[in-house]
Scaffold this motif. Structure first.
Motif, PDB file in Angstrom:
ATOM      1  N   ASP A 134       0.824  -1.216   0.000  1.00  0.00           N
ATOM      2  CA  ASP A 134       0.000   0.000   0.000  1.00  0.00           C
ATOM      3  C   ASP A 134       0.857   1.264   0.000  1.00  0.00           C
ATOM      4  OD1 ASP A 134      -2.362  -1.404  -0.024  1.00  0.00           O
ATOM      5  OD2 ASP A 134      -2.721  -1.243   2.140  1.00  0.00           O
ATOM      6  N   GLN A 135       2.067   1.166   0.549  1.00  0.00           N
ATOM      7  CA  GLN A 135       2.981   2.315   0.541  1.00  0.00           C
ATOM      8  C   GLN A 135       3.616   2.546  -0.824  1.00  0.00           C
ATOM      9  OE1 GLN A 135       2.779   4.005   3.538  1.00  0.00           O
ATOM     10  NE2 GLN A 135       1.384   2.259   3.816  1.00  0.00           N
ATOM     11  N   GLY A 136       3.411   1.611  -1.740  1.00  0.00           N
ATOM     12  CA  GLY A 136       3.977   1.731  -3.080  1.00  0.00           C
ATOM     13  C   GLY A 136       5.363   1.145  -3.220  1.00  0.00           C
ATOM     14  N   TYR A 137       5.825   0.401  -2.190  1.00  0.00           N
ATOM     15  CA  TYR A 137       7.133  -0.225  -2.273  1.00  0.00           C
ATOM     16  C   TYR A 137       7.083  -1.428  -3.215  1.00  0.00           C
ATOM     17  CZ  TYR A 137       7.680   2.360   2.141  1.00  0.00           C
ATOM     18  OH  TYR A 137       7.708   3.333   3.111  1.00  0.00           O
ATOM     19  N   THR A 138       8.172  -1.661  -3.933  1.00  0.00           N
ATOM     20  CA  THR A 138       8.280  -2.835  -4.792  1.00  0.00           C
ATOM     21  C   THR A 138       9.056  -3.928  -4.068  1.00  0.00           C
ATOM     22  OG1 THR A 138      10.322  -2.038  -5.833  1.00  0.00           O
ATOM     23  CG2 THR A 138       8.239  -1.413  -6.873  1.00  0.00           C
ATOM     24  N   PHE A 139       8.918  -5.158  -4.539  1.00  0.00           N
ATOM     25  CA  PHE A 139       9.629  -6.301  -3.964  1.00  0.00           C
ATOM     26  C   PHE A 139      10.546  -6.901  -5.026  1.00  0.00           C
ATOM     27  CE2 PHE A 139       6.117  -5.672  -1.185  1.00  0.00           C
ATOM     28  CZ  PHE A 139       6.466  -6.196   0.050  1.00  0.00           C
TER      29      PHE A 139
END
Length: 259
Positions: free
Chosen positions: A243-248
């Motif tokens: 939800d924070q827009g971080y990618t994995f």
């Protein structure tokens, strides 16, 4: 782009031995296999990649899970040959054997229990990166407060320490995840990834099983929020990170971009 590097140390579950409890080898493998399957199901549900540091002993007894790791787009890296025994020759032996089992190149290494290991020997064994440093001070375990906190290089070997918060270097490893209120752990993650641009967090498969069993003799700070509680917390944390827009990313893919 802010990137989350999830990794899991998959190994024979020998930790009860540290607390003077015997655990038969078959159960060591069974517990870790059960937890690894749970992890893979969670990652599949969220459609995110991760890196799995495996011992040869575990991989050779869980080849179906190693194949699933490959098939589902994750990275396999080395966690040594045995979890509770190490010789320098195991660096090369573990890489070669894991490549034989998986059929894919193995480029990363993490020492069992994040203990010190010779960087030159790691590089000579054919690895391109090492993720064996917890850059914090924990009495009796780690004395690395003055070592680099973020990605650095030793000769040609890339060094990726586990994430710790800026300045005070509070460790964000698995024990923090279990014992901090989740809101506080999220806040520490957000602060760290904002400063560093990435988050390097590691867990173990046995955390996703019930560690409160009396036969293990674990203290509360080890067994807290394990099993079903861990599954719920971990799902909640991943959803929040997304939800924070971080990618994995897998570690090898992330480092390839850094090169």
């Amino acid at each position: 782009m802010k990137t989350v590097l999830l990794s899991f140390d998959i190994e024979e579950f020998d930790m009860p031995l540290e607390y003077e409890r015997n655990i038969v080898f078959e159960q060591q493998i069974r517990v870790s296999a059960t937890g690894t399957e749970t992890i893979l199901n969670i990652l599949q549900q969220h459609q995110i990649p991760a890196t799995f540091f495996s011992t040869v002993v575990f991989a050779s007894h869980a080849k179906d899970l190693i194949q699933r790791i490959n098939n589902e787009g994750h990275e396999l890296a080395s966690h040594g040959y045995f979890h509770s025994a190490f010789e320098t020759k195991h660096l090369l032996q573990s890489r070669v054997e894991l490549e034989r089992i998986s059929g894919k190149p193995v480029t990363g290494f993490r020492m069992a229990r994040m203990m010190p290991v010779d960087d030159d020997a790691i590089e000579q064994a054919g690895y391109t990166y090492n993720s064996s440093l917890n850059p914090v001070y924990l009495p009796g375990r780690y004395n690395n407060f003055f070592k680099p906190r973020t990605l650095f290089k030793t000769k040609s070997l890339l060094q990726l320490p586990a994430s710790a918060t800026p300045v005070i270097r509070f460790p964000l490893f698995w024990l923090s995840f279990h014992n901090l209120p989740l809101w506080l752990y999220k806040s520490a993650c957000a602060r760290t990834i904002h400063r560093d641009g990435y988050l390097n967090i590691y867990f173990h498969p046995w955390e996703f099983t019930d560690l409160t069993r009396a036969e293990y003799n674990f203290p509360k700070f080890v067994s807290k929020n394990t099993g079903e509680q861990m599954i719920v917390r971990f799902n909640t944390w991943i959803a929040w990170m997304k939800d924070q827009g971080y990618t994995f990313s897998t570690i090898s893919d992330f480092l390839a971009g850094k090169k």
